[in-house]
Structures are given as structure tokens and as C-alpha cells.
Design a protein around this motif. Structure first.
Motif, PDB file in Angstrom:
ATOM      1  N   SER A  31      24.321  18.789  31.547  1.00 49.20           N
ATOM      2  CA  SER A  31      24.338  19.745  30.439  1.00 49.20           C
ATOM      3  C   SER A  31      22.992  20.449  30.390  1.00 49.20           C
ATOM      4  CB  SER A  31      24.617  19.029  29.117  1.00 49.20           C
ATOM      5  OG  SER A  31      25.886  18.409  29.140  1.00 49.20           O
ATOM      6  N   SER A  32      22.971  21.635  29.834  1.00 49.16           N
ATOM      7  CA  SER A  32      21.751  22.449  29.876  1.00 49.16           C
ATOM      8  C   SER A  32      20.684  21.981  28.889  1.00 49.16           C
ATOM      9  CB  SER A  32      22.089  23.915  29.609  1.00 49.16           C
ATOM     10  OG  SER A  32      22.682  24.053  28.317  1.00 49.16           O
ATOM     11  N   CYS A  33      21.078  21.281  27.814  1.00 45.52           N
ATOM     12  CA  CYS A  33      20.117  20.816  26.806  1.00 45.52           C
ATOM     13  C   CYS A  33      20.869  20.009  25.743  1.00 45.52           C
ATOM     14  CB  CYS A  33      19.396  22.003  26.147  1.00 45.52           C
ATOM     15  SG  CYS A  33      20.506  23.139  25.274  1.00 45.52           S
ATOM     16  N   GLY A  34      20.142  19.556  24.734  1.00 46.25           N
ATOM     17  CA  GLY A  34      20.750  18.890  23.589  1.00 46.25           C
ATOM     18  C   GLY A  34      21.029  17.407  23.794  1.00 46.25           C
ATOM     19  N   PRO A  35      21.635  16.783  22.792  1.00 45.24           N
ATOM     20  CA  PRO A  35      21.921  15.343  22.855  1.00 45.24           C
ATOM     21  C   PRO A  35      22.756  14.950  24.061  1.00 45.24           C
ATOM     22  CG  PRO A  35      22.276  16.179  20.630  1.00 45.24           C
ATOM     23  CD  PRO A  35      22.056  17.372  21.498  1.00 45.24           C
ATOM     24  N   LYS A  36      23.676  15.825  24.482  1.00 44.96           N
ATOM     25  CA  LYS A  36      24.535  15.494  25.621  1.00 44.96           C
ATOM     26  C   LYS A  36      23.718  15.328  26.896  1.00 44.96           C
ATOM     27  CE  LYS A  36      28.914  16.742  27.781  1.00 44.96           C
ATOM     28  NZ  LYS A  36      30.012  17.756  27.856  1.00 44.96           N
ATOM     29  N   LEU A  37      22.685  16.144  27.068  1.00 45.31           N
ATOM     30  CA  LEU A  37      21.815  16.007  28.232  1.00 45.31           C
ATOM     31  C   LEU A  37      21.100  14.655  28.194  1.00 45.31           C
ATOM     32  CD1 LEU A  37      20.356  17.047  30.743  1.00 45.31           C
ATOM     33  CD2 LEU A  37      18.691  18.170  29.217  1.00 45.31           C
ATOM     34  N   PHE A  38      20.611  14.261  27.024  1.00 47.20           N
ATOM     35  CA  PHE A  38      19.958  12.958  26.886  1.00 47.20           C
ATOM     36  C   PHE A  38      20.918  11.836  27.261  1.00 47.20           C
ATOM     37  CE2 PHE A  38      18.769   9.199  24.390  1.00 47.20           C
ATOM     38  CZ  PHE A  38      17.446   9.034  24.786  1.00 47.20           C
ATOM     39  N   ASP A  39      22.150  11.923  26.746  1.00 50.13           N
ATOM     40  CA  ASP A  39      23.149  10.894  27.051  1.00 50.13           C
ATOM     41  C   ASP A  39      23.404  10.801  28.549  1.00 50.13           C
ATOM     42  OD1 ASP A  39      23.362  10.443  24.329  1.00 50.13           O
ATOM     43  OD2 ASP A  39      25.206  11.624  24.105  1.00 50.13           O
ATOM     44  N   GLU A  40      23.509  11.933  29.213  1.00 50.47           N
ATOM     45  CA  GLU A  40      23.796  11.947  30.656  1.00 50.47           C
ATOM     46  C   GLU A  40      22.649  11.333  31.454  1.00 50.47           C
ATOM     47  OE1 GLU A  40      26.521  16.038  30.431  1.00 50.47           O
ATOM     48  OE2 GLU A  40      24.467  16.089  31.191  1.00 50.47           O
ATOM     49  N   LEU A  41      21.427  11.663  31.076  1.00 49.83           N
ATOM     50  CA  LEU A  41      20.269  11.138  31.796  1.00 49.83           C
ATOM     51  C   LEU A  41      20.114   9.634  31.584  1.00 49.83           C
ATOM     52  CD1 LEU A  41      17.668  13.990  31.112  1.00 49.83           C
ATOM     53  CD2 LEU A  41      18.811  13.477  33.286  1.00 49.83           C
ATOM     54  N   VAL A  42      20.318   9.166  30.350  1.00 45.37           N
ATOM     55  CA  VAL A  42      20.174   7.732  30.088  1.00 45.37           C
ATOM     56  C   VAL A  42      21.326   6.951  30.725  1.00 45.37           C
ATOM     57  CG1 VAL A  42      19.973   5.952  28.310  1.00 45.37           C
ATOM     58  CG2 VAL A  42      18.894   8.164  27.965  1.00 45.37           C
ATOM     59  N   GLN A  43      22.508   7.559  30.800  1.00 44.51           N
ATOM     60  CA  GLN A  43      23.612   6.889  31.487  1.00 44.51           C
ATOM     61  C   GLN A  43      23.265   6.657  32.950  1.00 44.51           C
ATOM     62  OE1 GLN A  43      26.703   5.656  30.206  1.00 44.51           O
ATOM     63  NE2 GLN A  43      26.470   4.695  32.206  1.00 44.51           N
ATOM     64  N   GLY A  44      22.655   7.648  33.580  1.00 42.39           N
ATOM     65  CA  GLY A  44      22.200   7.463  34.948  1.00 42.39           C
ATOM     66  C   GLY A  44      21.127   6.401  35.059  1.00 42.39           C
TER      67      GLY A  44
END
Length: 403
Positions: A31-44
Motif C-alpha cells: 500500500s502507498s501509505c497509512g495503517p495498511k502499509l504498517f500492517d503489511e510491513l509488520v506482517q512481513g
């Protein structure tokens, strides 16, 4: 590292709902930004990292702290010395409040008081179970070869075959599936480090009876020598079983509650493998796990379980992937304590159990809910290597900006 990346993005406000997009992020699959980007990075991150250090926890806290100051949100941000430990915050956060807190998760429910999220016990995936079983077979073969070399004997694949036969027996036997496996030597030698101490089969029988009274179907696993009338003990002496002790062995054997591990084979691999067995014929499609709301009087958790105080320090177990080993250990191993027997006598016939974990000690994200029932965002909980076992760094970036 992940912490450096997350901190840099947090400081620049890219996890905010109001952030400008990060150029090129979408092309990389994020995702380009926002909470969803944080979720994606921490999931990895969660797929590669089990826990973080307290220094990393402070770095993440400081990054969000700096972001709030930069954004001039009007929220009070306490000053923190770079080396100061984060204080524990257990007050429940408001709806859509940013959470970056050290919190103490309730150990017997997995509930986070700060976010309201409930942490999960993450069990082994089917492919992880297969990998673990394959590794245990290899370890059994290696241990048997080393045992033969120690005694100057010709080696063979006997240990591999024997452990495979045990796995096949568990999968094909009929009747009720086993819900508990007892590490026989561990229980038999427990607290027997006194002058008259020995391998005490009365302790093993005591443990089995206690578990059966709690509704468990139990199998004792121990080397075959302990089922003989005489054998060499772990202390180097010779022990002889009396008539009453042999009666217990025979009773357990005749009832199908004792599995004898062949000579030269390490029994640890047997009860580890047993806990991973599907027990296909006896179990069928049943889920044997006990839910917290179960009214049978059994304690909640994964089944089957292993009752042992083994500290699992065998260096060969390092061949198991750390995540795989931790998931197995957290889900299946149950510790115990009781007063040692002197022969068949015991002054206090009570057993205390430290049951398997209610939630996993690894990075995980779980949903939160606002007071009006709407989605409150994902709360991520990070185990910290030098904090207490049930403490976590909790980070939740709300889906909406609080007003």
C-alpha cells in the motif's frame, strides 16, 4: 532492518491516514501509505522475526513520538530518555487512539488491556508439522549412530525404522486417541536427588492416575530398560524393581498405557513426534483441543500435550527452525511439580501443572473493536527479549483520526 525501516517511515508520518503516498510503494506490492502499509510491513517482519530487543522497542516508541511532535497534533507526548525503560501502560485506550505502549497481557486469557485485542496461540501449520517430523526422524538416526560409535558397534537404520514404526502405530491404532504423553524418565527421576533416590515408577503411575482423573487419555513413553526388573540408572548405579514396582509396569503394559522405546533410541524424539501425530484412525476428523469455555473440568489448550520438565537443551534440536520449535514448545509442553516419593510413600499427593501457553510468544496482529462496534484497526504485539514473558510492545494505528 525491519525496525529501522518502520521507525524511519513512522517519523515521516507515512503511517498516518493523512499521509502523502510513498512513490513506488504500489509497484513493490505494498500500500502507498497509512495503517495498511504498517500492517503489511509488520506482517512481513513477523514471518522472519520472533521478537525484538528493548532497544528496538524504544526506537519504535521514539519514532512515533517524534512523528506526533512533528505533526503538532496537540496530544501530550511524554519525554523519554533514550536509555530509560518504557513504562507499563494498562489503561484501555480510547477509540481511534494511537497506541505505542508497553503493556502486560493477561497470561491466562491473552487479553491486552491497552488495546482490547486478544492474542492467539499460533499452532504449527501442516507443512511445519511435516517438517518437524522429518527432522525428528533424522535426529533419531544421528543419535543412534553416535550411540553405536560410542560403544564400538556397527550402526544401522534401526532407530529410523523404530521411530517410523512408532509413528505408524499411532496413526493406525484404534480406540480413543491419546490426549497426553508422559515423559516417563523425567517424571520417574523427578526430585529423586537424595540418598535413597532412584527412578521411581510410583511417581509415573501417580502422574498417570492424576491426568486420567482430569479426563485425559494417557500414554507413558520411556526406554525399555525401565520396564525390566533391573537396569543401570542415570546416576551410574544398578537398580532393581521390587514386586510392587513390576506389577505397575505390567499393569501399564497390559492396559496399553506404556510404550517402550528400543535400546539405543532417544525417548525424547518419541514423545515429541507423538505430540505431532495426527493419530488418523483413532482421531478421525475430531478436533481434540480444549476450548476455554469447555465445561468438562479439563484445562484449556492444545491436544495432545506432553507432560515433562525437560529443558530441551539438546543441541541437536537446534536443527529445528526457531519458530517451529517455539510453536511446538508453546502449544504442547506442560510442566509440573509435586513432592518427591520415597519408594511408594508421598506426604503430599498434589500435583501442580504449568500448562502450555494461552498465546504465542511471537509477533502477531489481531483486530480491535471500537466502543460502537466498528473496526478499531489491527493491534500488533511484539515480544521483547529482555522484558518479562507476558509483556509486549503494543502498536495500533487507528483506521480513523481521532478528533
Amino acid at each position: 532492518t525491519y525496525v529501522q525501516l518502520l521507525s524511519a517511515l513512522a517519523e515521516r508520518g507515512y503511517f498516518s491516514n493523512a499521509s502523502v503516498p510513498i512513490e513506488g510503494a504500489v509497484e513493490l506490492g505494498y500500500s502507498s501509505c497509512g495503517p495498511k502499509l504498517f500492517d503489511e510491513l509488520v506482517q512481513g517482519m513477523a514471518e522472519d522475526v520472533l521478537e525484538i530487543t528493548s532497544a528496538s522497542a524504544r526506537r519504535l516508541y521514539g519514532a512515533f513520538e517524534n512523528a506526533l511532535r512533528e505533526q503538532n497534533t496537540g496530544k501530550e507526548v511524554p519525554d523519554m530518555h533514550p536509555l530509560a525503560p518504557l513504562p507499563i501502560e494498562n489503561d484501555h485506550a480510547a477509540d481511534n487512539e494511537l497506541i505505542v505502549s508497553r503493556t502486560l497481557v493477561t497470561k491466562d486469557t491473552g487479553a491486552c488491556p491497552r488495546s482490547g485485542a486478544k492474542l492467539r496461540l499460533i499452532n504449527l501449520e501442516p507443512e511445519e508439522r511435516t517438517e518437524a517430523c522429518r527432522t525428528l526422524l533424522k535426529l533419531a538416526e544421528t543419535a543412534y549412530r553416535e550411540w553405536n560409535e560410542k560403544w564400538g558397534r556397527e550402526t544401522s537404520d534401526r532407530a529410523l525404522v523404530a521411530l517410523g514404526e512408532f509413528a505408524t502405530w499411532l496413526d493406525t491404532r484404534e480406540g480413543e486417541p491419546f490426549t497426553t504423553f508422559i515423559d516417563g524418565p523425567n517424571v520417574g527421576y523427578f526430585m529423586q536427588n537424595f540418598d535413597q533416590g532412584k527412578f521411581n515408577i510410583h511417581q509415573v503411575n501417580f502422574m498417570l492416575n492424576a491426568l486420567e482423573n482430569m479426563g485425559e487419555n494417557v500414554l507413558v513413553i520411556m526406554p525399555q530398560k525401565y520396564a525390566l526388573q533391573s537396569f543401570n540408572t542415570s546416576a551410574g548405579g544398578r537398580q532393581y524393581l521390587d514386586k510392587d514396582e513390576m506389577t505397575i509396569v505390567e499393569k501399564l503394559s497390559n492396559a496399553g498405557k506404556l510404550y517402550r522405546v528400543p535400546q539405543g533410541c532417544l525417548d525424547d524424539y518419541y514423545w515429541m513426534l507423538a505430540s505431532l501425530s495426527d493419530q488418523k484412525t483413532s482421531r478421525g476428523d475430531r478436533n481434540m483441543d480444549v476450548e476455554p469455555e469447555d465445561g468438562s473440568g479439563r484445562w484449556p489448550g492444545t491436544r495432545p500435550m506432553v507432560v515433562s520438565n525437560d529443558q530441551m537443551r539438546d543441541h541437536k534440536l537446534e536443527l529445528l527452525a526457531p519458530r517451529l520449535f517455539r510453536r511446538w514448545y508453546s502449544c504442547h509442553l506442560v510442566n509440573y511439580n509435586f513432592t518427591a516419593f520415597v519408594n511408594e510413600e508421598c506426604v503430599d499427593r498434589e500435583i501442580s501443572f504449568s500448562t502450555a501457553d494461552f498465546f504465542s510468544r511471537e509477533i502477531q496482529g489481531n483486530p480491535t473493536t471500537n466502543s460502537d462496534g466498528t473496526n478499531g484497526g489491527v493491534a500488533w504485539h511484539f515480544p521483547v527479549s529482555d522484558w518479562d514473558m507476558y509483556e509486549r510492545l503494543c502498536i495500533r494505528i487507528p483506521n480513523k483520526v481521532s478528533r
